[in-house]
Scaffold this motif. Structure first.
Motif, short mmCIF file in Angstrom:
data_model
loop_
_atom_site.label_atom_id
_atom_site.label_comp_id
_atom_site.label_asym_id
_atom_site.label_seq_id
_atom_site.Cartn_x
_atom_site.Cartn_y
_atom_site.Cartn_z
N LEU A 1 50.92 -41.28 -30.89
CA LEU A 1 51.22 -42.07 -32.08
C LEU A 1 49.96 -42.28 -32.93
CD1 LEU A 1 53.65 -44.65 -30.48
CD2 LEU A 1 54.27 -42.97 -32.24
N ARG A 2 48.85 -42.59 -32.29
CA ARG A 2 47.60 -42.76 -33.03
C ARG A 2 47.18 -41.45 -33.69
NH1 ARG A 2 45.46 -46.12 -35.30
NH2 ARG A 2 43.40 -46.51 -34.45
N SER A 3 47.37 -40.34 -32.98
CA SER A 3 47.01 -39.04 -33.56
C SER A 3 47.85 -38.72 -34.78
CB SER A 3 47.17 -37.93 -32.51
OG SER A 3 46.25 -38.10 -31.46
N ALA B 1 46.79 -63.15 -21.58
CA ALA B 1 45.67 -62.69 -22.41
C ALA B 1 45.09 -61.39 -21.86
CB ALA B 1 44.59 -63.78 -22.46
N LYS B 2 45.07 -61.25 -20.53
CA LYS B 2 44.55 -60.02 -19.92
C LYS B 2 45.41 -58.82 -20.28
CE LYS B 2 43.35 -58.00 -15.43
NZ LYS B 2 43.32 -58.23 -13.96
N ALA B 3 46.74 -58.99 -20.25
CA ALA B 3 47.62 -57.88 -20.61
C ALA B 3 47.43 -57.49 -22.07
CB ALA B 3 49.07 -58.27 -20.35
N VAL B 4 47.33 -58.48 -22.94
CA VAL B 4 47.11 -58.18 -24.36
C VAL B 4 45.77 -57.47 -24.55
CG1 VAL B 4 46.82 -59.19 -26.66
CG2 VAL B 4 48.56 -60.10 -25.11
N ARG B 5 44.75 -57.92 -23.81
CA ARG B 5 43.44 -57.29 -23.91
C ARG B 5 43.49 -55.82 -23.49
NH1 ARG B 5 39.60 -57.66 -27.06
NH2 ARG B 5 39.75 -59.94 -26.88
N GLY B 6 44.34 -55.51 -22.51
CA GLY B 6 44.50 -54.11 -22.12
C GLY B 6 45.00 -53.26 -23.27
N TRP B 7 45.94 -53.80 -24.03
CA TRP B 7 46.45 -53.08 -25.21
C TRP B 7 45.39 -53.00 -26.30
CZ3 TRP B 7 51.16 -50.69 -26.23
CH2 TRP B 7 52.06 -50.71 -25.16
N ARG B 8 44.70 -54.10 -26.52
CA ARG B 8 43.65 -54.09 -27.55
C ARG B 8 42.60 -53.03 -27.23
NH1 ARG B 8 44.01 -55.35 -32.27
NH2 ARG B 8 43.37 -53.18 -32.37
N ASP B 9 42.17 -52.99 -25.97
CA ASP B 9 41.15 -52.03 -25.58
C ASP B 9 41.65 -50.60 -25.72
OD1 ASP B 9 39.46 -54.14 -25.04
OD2 ASP B 9 39.71 -54.04 -22.87
N ALA B 10 42.91 -50.36 -25.35
CA ALA B 10 43.48 -49.02 -25.46
C ALA B 10 43.55 -48.58 -26.93
CB ALA B 10 44.86 -48.98 -24.82
N LEU B 11 43.90 -49.50 -27.80
CA LEU B 11 43.99 -49.16 -29.23
C LEU B 11 42.61 -48.94 -29.85
CD1 LEU B 11 46.80 -51.60 -30.36
CD2 LEU B 11 46.93 -49.11 -30.28
N ASP B 12 41.63 -49.65 -29.33
CA ASP B 12 40.28 -49.54 -29.90
C ASP B 12 39.47 -48.40 -29.29
OD1 ASP B 12 40.87 -51.72 -31.44
OD2 ASP B 12 39.72 -53.16 -30.24
N ALA B 13 39.97 -47.82 -28.21
CA ALA B 13 39.21 -46.77 -27.51
C ALA B 13 39.01 -45.57 -28.43
CB ALA B 13 39.94 -46.34 -26.25
N GLY C 1 48.76 -40.89 -36.91
CA GLY C 1 48.40 -41.79 -37.99
C GLY C 1 49.02 -43.17 -37.92
N VAL C 2 49.80 -43.44 -36.87
CA VAL C 2 50.39 -44.78 -36.73
C VAL C 2 49.28 -45.78 -36.44
CG1 VAL C 2 52.00 -46.22 -35.42
CG2 VAL C 2 52.57 -43.83 -35.91
N ASP C 3 49.28 -46.89 -37.17
CA ASP C 3 48.19 -47.85 -37.03
C ASP C 3 48.67 -49.28 -36.84
OD1 ASP C 3 49.11 -48.49 -39.53
OD2 ASP C 3 47.18 -48.29 -40.55
N ALA C 4 49.91 -49.44 -36.37
CA ALA C 4 50.42 -50.80 -36.12
C ALA C 4 51.39 -50.75 -34.94
CB ALA C 4 51.11 -51.35 -37.36
N PHE C 5 51.23 -51.70 -34.02
CA PHE C 5 52.00 -51.69 -32.78
C PHE C 5 52.44 -53.10 -32.44
CE2 PHE C 5 49.19 -48.11 -32.95
CZ PHE C 5 49.98 -47.05 -32.53
N HIS C 6 53.61 -53.19 -31.81
CA HIS C 6 54.27 -54.47 -31.54
C HIS C 6 54.68 -54.51 -30.08
CE1 HIS C 6 57.41 -57.64 -32.40
NE2 HIS C 6 58.03 -57.02 -31.41
N ILE C 7 54.28 -55.57 -29.37
CA ILE C 7 54.66 -55.69 -27.96
C ILE C 7 55.25 -57.07 -27.69
CG2 ILE C 7 53.01 -53.97 -27.12
CD1 ILE C 7 51.19 -56.30 -26.24
#
Length: 237
Positions: A200-202, A225-237, A204-210
């Protein structure tokens, strides 16, 4: 380098909101009653969340399960929705989430237009009603000039992202090409998993909802907060 992706998390109360914000959420979708897939929260709940966090809050306008409204004067009809919107605006809400279809699967323009008129150019998301539309492209074209519409929340299919991925990739491409009706941001949610993110990132998708993905204990538990941080880190990688 691609721009930072938006991460939106469903919050049911102030505790959820604080945890989501701590984990790196950019925005919250505020709902109640996930057994009905998310309905309008109380004004009191909105006020508590508003006071607890400093990130954008999108408030659900939906009074009954499903993607249609009842009779205008009924408890879940358009008049009641307008009253709910008016109350949330009075409480300070500035962003919203809604979307309704008629019996033929086309956008319910009567309801949408009345809400838009009440919201006075507030920004809003057309939610996953698009996934049950009879013609997704026609829906987008009908809504293209609606004031405030800046996001479509979609899984690409009623069944979720696994089945909807080809549709999502096609719509991401249409957005990139600037096609009419595709100006609003594509936000992907509904059965979304971390392993969906690279493709999805490849694209060009730049918005995600969980929602459930932020709650290891399920909907009976709170946002982690830890689960959300996992998503944040994956999106920022």
């Amino acid at each position: 380098m691609s721009k930072r992706a938006v991460l939106e998390v469903i919050a049911l109360d102030a505790e959820d909101a604080v945890a989501a914000r701590s984990g790196g959420a950019d925005r919250l979708e505020l709902v109640t009653d996930m057994a009905a897939d998310g309905l309008t929260p109380s004004r009191e709940t909105f006020a508590k969340i508003r006071d607890a966090v400093d990130i954008p809050l999108r408030v659900m306008l939906r009074l009954a399960d499903g993607f249609s409204v009842g009779e205008p004067g009924g408890p879940d009809g358009v008049d009641a929705l307008v009253d709910a919107a008016r109350g949330m605006r009075a409480e300070g809400a500035e962003e919203f989430v809604f979307g309704f279809l008629d019996a033929d699967g086309r956008p319910d323009l009567v309801t949408v237009e009345r809400l838009v008129a009440e919201l006075d150019d507030c920004r809003w998301t057309f939610h996953r009603a698009i996934d049950r539309a009879s013609d997704r492209n026609a829906l987008r074209l009908r809504l293209a000039d609606m004031p405030g519409l800046d996001t479509y929340l979609t899984a690409g299919s009623p069944a979720g992202v696994d089945e909807g991925l080809p549709t999502l990739l096609a719509e991401a491409a249409a957005s990139g090409w600037g096609e009419a009706g595709y100006e609003a941001r594509l936000m992907v949610g509904g059965g979304l998993r971390l392993d969906h993110l690279p493709v999805l990132r490849s694209a060009g998708v730049d918005a995600f909802h969980i929602g459930g993905a932020a709650r290891p204990a399920g909907w009976s538990g709170s946002v982690s907060a830890k689960a959300v941080r996992g998503w944040r880190d994956a999106l920022d990688a």
